[in-house]
Design a protein around this motif. Structure first.
Motif, PDB file in Angstrom:
ATOM      1  N   ALA A  18      63.373  39.828  73.019  1.00  0.00           N
ATOM      2  CA  ALA A  18      62.264  39.147  72.342  1.00  0.00           C
ATOM      3  C   ALA A  18      62.318  39.374  70.834  1.00  0.00           C
ATOM      4  O   ALA A  18      62.101  38.442  70.043  1.00  0.00           O
ATOM      5  CB  ALA A  18      60.931  39.627  72.904  1.00  0.00           C
ATOM      6  N   LEU A  19      62.614  40.584  70.421  1.00  0.00           N
ATOM      7  CA  LEU A  19      62.732  40.858  68.995  1.00  0.00           C
ATOM      8  C   LEU A  19      63.874  40.063  68.378  1.00  0.00           C
ATOM      9  O   LEU A  19      63.727  39.459  67.310  1.00  0.00           O
ATOM     10  CB  LEU A  19      62.948  42.349  68.753  1.00  0.00           C
ATOM     11  CG  LEU A  19      61.736  43.261  68.956  1.00  0.00           C
ATOM     12  CD1 LEU A  19      62.171  44.721  68.942  1.00  0.00           C
ATOM     13  CD2 LEU A  19      60.681  43.006  67.868  1.00  0.00           C
ATOM     14  N   GLU A  20      65.006  40.050  69.049  1.00  0.00           N
ATOM     15  CA  GLU A  20      66.174  39.333  68.526  1.00  0.00           C
ATOM     16  C   GLU A  20      65.891  37.835  68.466  1.00  0.00           C
ATOM     17  O   GLU A  20      66.242  37.165  67.483  1.00  0.00           O
ATOM     18  CB  GLU A  20      67.391  39.622  69.395  1.00  0.00           C
ATOM     19  CG  GLU A  20      68.699  39.075  68.846  1.00  0.00           C
ATOM     20  CD  GLU A  20      69.166  39.778  67.586  1.00  0.00           C
ATOM     21  OE1 GLU A  20      69.960  39.169  66.833  1.00  0.00           O
ATOM     22  OE2 GLU A  20      68.753  40.938  67.338  1.00  0.00           O
ATOM     23  N   GLU A  21      65.277  37.289  69.499  1.00  0.00           N
ATOM     24  CA  GLU A  21      64.950  35.863  69.538  1.00  0.00           C
ATOM     25  C   GLU A  21      63.971  35.485  68.429  1.00  0.00           C
ATOM     26  O   GLU A  21      64.046  34.391  67.870  1.00  0.00           O
ATOM     27  CB  GLU A  21      64.335  35.500  70.896  1.00  0.00           C
ATOM     28  CG  GLU A  21      65.310  35.439  72.049  1.00  0.00           C
ATOM     29  CD  GLU A  21      65.883  34.049  72.260  1.00  0.00           C
ATOM     30  OE1 GLU A  21      66.235  33.381  71.266  1.00  0.00           O
ATOM     31  OE2 GLU A  21      65.989  33.635  73.426  1.00  0.00           O
ATOM     32  N   MET A 193      69.526  31.490  80.398  1.00  0.00           N
ATOM     33  CA  MET A 193      69.209  32.575  79.467  1.00  0.00           C
ATOM     34  C   MET A 193      70.463  33.057  78.746  1.00  0.00           C
ATOM     35  O   MET A 193      70.455  33.250  77.520  1.00  0.00           O
ATOM     36  CB  MET A 193      68.553  33.733  80.225  1.00  0.00           C
ATOM     37  CG  MET A 193      67.155  33.445  80.728  1.00  0.00           C
ATOM     38  SD  MET A 193      65.937  33.224  79.399  1.00  0.00           S
ATOM     39  CE  MET A 193      65.898  34.859  78.669  1.00  0.00           C
ATOM     40  N   LEU A 194      71.553  33.244  79.490  1.00  0.00           N
ATOM     41  CA  LEU A 194      72.775  33.739  78.872  1.00  0.00           C
ATOM     42  C   LEU A 194      73.405  32.726  77.932  1.00  0.00           C
ATOM     43  O   LEU A 194      74.245  33.086  77.100  1.00  0.00           O
ATOM     44  CB  LEU A 194      73.778  34.139  79.956  1.00  0.00           C
ATOM     45  CG  LEU A 194      73.440  35.430  80.710  1.00  0.00           C
ATOM     46  CD1 LEU A 194      74.373  35.613  81.895  1.00  0.00           C
ATOM     47  CD2 LEU A 194      73.523  36.635  79.770  1.00  0.00           C
ATOM     48  N   ALA A 195      72.985  31.463  78.036  1.00  0.00           N
ATOM     49  CA  ALA A 195      73.465  30.446  77.106  1.00  0.00           C
ATOM     50  C   ALA A 195      72.771  30.541  75.753  1.00  0.00           C
ATOM     51  O   ALA A 195      73.213  29.907  74.788  1.00  0.00           O
ATOM     52  CB  ALA A 195      73.250  29.046  77.701  1.00  0.00           C
ATOM     53  N   ARG A 196      71.721  31.342  75.679  1.00  0.00           N
ATOM     54  CA  ARG A 196      71.014  31.538  74.416  1.00  0.00           C
ATOM     55  C   ARG A 196      71.726  32.644  73.631  1.00  0.00           C
ATOM     56  O   ARG A 196      71.879  33.769  74.139  1.00  0.00           O
ATOM     57  CB  ARG A 196      69.550  31.903  74.667  1.00  0.00           C
ATOM     58  CG  ARG A 196      68.791  30.846  75.469  1.00  0.00           C
ATOM     59  CD  ARG A 196      67.348  31.259  75.707  1.00  0.00           C
ATOM     60  NE  ARG A 196      66.586  31.238  74.468  1.00  0.00           N
ATOM     61  CZ  ARG A 196      65.942  30.179  74.000  1.00  0.00           C
ATOM     62  NH1 ARG A 196      65.980  29.027  74.663  1.00  0.00           N
ATOM     63  NH2 ARG A 196      65.262  30.254  72.867  1.00  0.00           N
ATOM     64  N   PRO A 197      72.175  32.380  72.403  1.00  0.00           N
ATOM     65  CA  PRO A 197      72.968  33.360  71.653  1.00  0.00           C
ATOM     66  C   PRO A 197      72.294  34.715  71.505  1.00  0.00           C
ATOM     67  O   PRO A 197      72.964  35.758  71.626  1.00  0.00           O
ATOM     68  CB  PRO A 197      73.169  32.683  70.294  1.00  0.00           C
ATOM     69  CG  PRO A 197      73.104  31.215  70.606  1.00  0.00           C
ATOM     70  CD  PRO A 197      72.079  31.094  71.687  1.00  0.00           C
ATOM     71  N   ALA A 198      70.995  34.731  71.237  1.00  0.00           N
ATOM     72  CA  ALA A 198      70.297  36.008  71.043  1.00  0.00           C
ATOM     73  C   ALA A 198      70.297  36.829  72.322  1.00  0.00           C
ATOM     74  O   ALA A 198      70.444  38.059  72.290  1.00  0.00           O
ATOM     75  CB  ALA A 198      68.869  35.764  70.572  1.00  0.00           C
ATOM     76  N   VAL A 199      70.138  36.155  73.452  1.00  0.00           N
ATOM     77  CA  VAL A 199      70.137  36.855  74.738  1.00  0.00           C
ATOM     78  C   VAL A 199      71.505  37.451  75.007  1.00  0.00           C
ATOM     79  O   VAL A 199      71.641  38.635  75.355  1.00  0.00           O
ATOM     80  CB  VAL A 199      69.726  35.901  75.876  1.00  0.00           C
ATOM     81  CG1 VAL A 199      69.859  36.598  77.226  1.00  0.00           C
ATOM     82  CG2 VAL A 199      68.294  35.407  75.665  1.00  0.00           C
TER      83      VAL A 199
END
Length: 208
Positions: A18-21, A193-199
């Protein structure tokens, strides 16, 4: 600057994502499980519960995943995962996250934290709790897929902290002997979710 204390493989993964996103400036501080750093006086001065995550803010220290996620969403998440403006939808979000916290996480913890509930010498009770973990977690994921997951994200069209929290819980499926292939919604959600770079970045960081 915000500081997040975490252990790799723990539920702190959700707060870290959440912080990274959110894009906020923060420092992630990884505790050393080899020396049980979360039990040492230096960390207990930060969080007397001896648990992770702990989020140090300029106003004080926050603990407990639902509270930390909501704080990040309300303060920093407007561009990525804003909390619902509608009060009923907001309560639904809180209901889902509370279920993960009070039921899913606890059921998972019975696999390796049995001595929290019975004497550590009571091997029969500890083994009995461990034996129930897989079926209990399967029931949880079945309920989520059938009744709670709206799609394409947990709450419907909008990505939210519920997705981040659920993803962190599903990361334990394999260690709990739950076959993700039996839960196509969870499998698809994990892929999204894993397709999201931050995740992906934070998952890789926790694997280091």
């Amino acid at each position: 600057m915000l500081k997040l204390f975490y252990n790799a493989g723990s539920i702190a993964l959700a707060s870290h994502i959440a912080l990274e996103e959110s894009g906020v400036n923060y420092e992630g501080i990884k505790l050393n499980p080899a020396i049980l750093e979360h039990t040492l006086p230096e960390y207990l001065a930060i969080n007397p519960k001896g648990r992770v995550p702990s989020l140090v803010t300029e106003h004080g220290i926050l603990t407990e995943t639902p509270a930390i996620l909501l704080y990040i969403a309300q303060r920093f998440g407007n561009d990525v995962f804003p909390p619902p403006a509608d009060l009923y939808e907001f309560a639904q979000l809180q209901s889902f996250n509370s279920y993960l916290c009070s039921t899913a996480h606890i059921n998972h913890a019975h696999r390796m934290r049995g001595k929290r509930w019975v004497d550590e010498n009571d091997s029969h009770s500890i083994k009995a709790m461990q034996a129930k973990v897989t079926s209990n977690m399967e029931e949880i994921f079945a309920l989520i897929e059938a009744e709670l997951f709206k799609g394409p994200w947990v709450m419907g069209d909008d990505y939210s902290i519920a997705d981040i929290y659920l993803f962190a819980i599903t990361q334990w499926m394999e260690s709990d002997s739950v076959d993700i292939n039996d839960f196509p919604v969870m499998k698809k959600h994990r892929g999204a979710m894993l397709a999201r770079p931050a995740v992906k970045y934070i998952v890789d960081k926790h694997a280091e």
